[in-house]
Design an enzyme around this catalytic site. Structure first.
Site, PDB file in Angstrom:
ATOM      1  N   HIS A  99       1.016  -1.017   0.103  1.00 44.08           N
ATOM      2  CA  HIS A  99      -0.067  -0.006  -0.035  1.00 44.08           C
ATOM      3  C   HIS A  99       0.907   1.373   0.029  1.00 44.08           C
ATOM      4  CE1 HIS A  99      -2.768   3.040   1.307  1.00 44.08           C
ATOM      5  NE2 HIS A  99      -3.680   2.296   0.816  1.00 44.08           N
ATOM      6  N   GLU A 171      -4.572   1.521  -6.974  1.00 41.86           N
ATOM      7  CA  GLU A 171      -5.043   2.220  -6.037  1.00 41.86           C
ATOM      8  C   GLU A 171      -4.039   3.955  -6.328  1.00 41.86           C
ATOM      9  OE1 GLU A 171      -7.011   0.848  -1.886  1.00 41.86           O
ATOM     10  OE2 GLU A 171      -4.875   1.031  -1.769  1.00 41.86           O
TER      11      GLU A 171
END
Length: 259
Positions: A99, A171
């Site tokens: 992430h 993302e």
């Protein structure tokens, strides 16, 4: 039919009591007749994983659980880290890795993500690899190159038999967080097309089409259905819009009605 994965990571939020309240409400709001090809998942903080997994299992809810990070070694002098063996012991199935917050604040590199992918697969866990481009990279017109590179490094050494066990979540960094601006469905699909094409180059069309590509970044009830109908978007990785069980289930319901 290919599964549609719809999930959320709670990041550093929720005490155990709050997590169990989510579970109770999730059971209450869980959509009736949720189609079998729609696969929900939640990724709690480490302190709640076992209890959340146990609740979901006990109440026979169709929902996977995962962890937000994992070390690539099975054991050792790595203070504060969690091993793949420990992850399996909680009952969790997914391992979020790469992430942008891990990369920015904790120095997680593409090389480290690759080692975590290998470790997760070794233990029968499903890597959920996050990749993303910055606002600057988007302005320079290199978003596709950036995320394809991140994905290819993460998958280095992963053979065809293992590849379908890996999920990729695009993302964009500029789209996540409370100040994020969501990608339009067309913007998200464009990047997903580039990712799929890269997977076809590496693994061939059959394997590449089986692999799961998620979109995450300011996903909400209003844009979820427009995103999920895009041909190369196989699921959604949702942030704060799914941190309350009612919000999560509303999105599941909307997608269930459409698919």
């Amino acid at each position: 039919m290919k599964k549609i994965y719809i999930g959320t990571s709670w990041k550093m939020n929720k005490t155990l009591a709050e997590a169990l309240l989510f579970c109770e409400q999730f059971k209450t709001f869980y959509p009736e007749n949720l189609k079998s090809h729609i696969q929900p998942f939640v990724i709690p903080p480490f302190t709640c994983i076992r209890e959340v997994t146990d609740y979901i299992t006990t109440h026979k809810l169709n929902c996977l659980t995962g962890v937000q990070n994992m070390h690539y070694q099975d054991a050792g002098a790595f203070t504060g880290e969690i091993s793949p063996v420990m992850v399996k012991d909680t009952g969790a199935k997914l391992v979020e890795m790469g992430h942008s917050e891990r990369r920015e604040y904790f120095g997680e590199t593409d090389f480290a993500v690759n080692k975590k992918v290998q470790a997760a697969l070794k233990h029968g866990l499903t890597p959920l690899v996050c990749i993303g481009d910055s606002a600057e990279e988007k302005s320079w017109g290199v978003s596709a190159e950036v995320v394809v590179k991140q994905m290819k490094i993460a998958l280095s050494g992963v053979d065809k038999q293992q590849a379908t066990q890996v999920m990729i979540a695009y993302e964009p960094i500029w789209a996540i967080g409370d100040q994020g601006v969501p990608a339009t469905p067309d913007e998200a699909e464009y990047i997903h097309q580039k990712l799929r094409a890269a997977l076809i180059e590496v693994y061939g069309n059959d394997i590449a089409q089986q692999m799961i590509l998620l979109y995450g970044g300011s996903v909400n009830l209003e844009n979820s259905t427009a995103l999920i109908v895009k041909p190369n978007i196989d699921g959604l990785f949702i942030g704060r819009s799914a941190w309350q069980a009612s919000g999560f289930c509303n999105i599941l319901s909307a997608i269930n009605q459409q698919n």
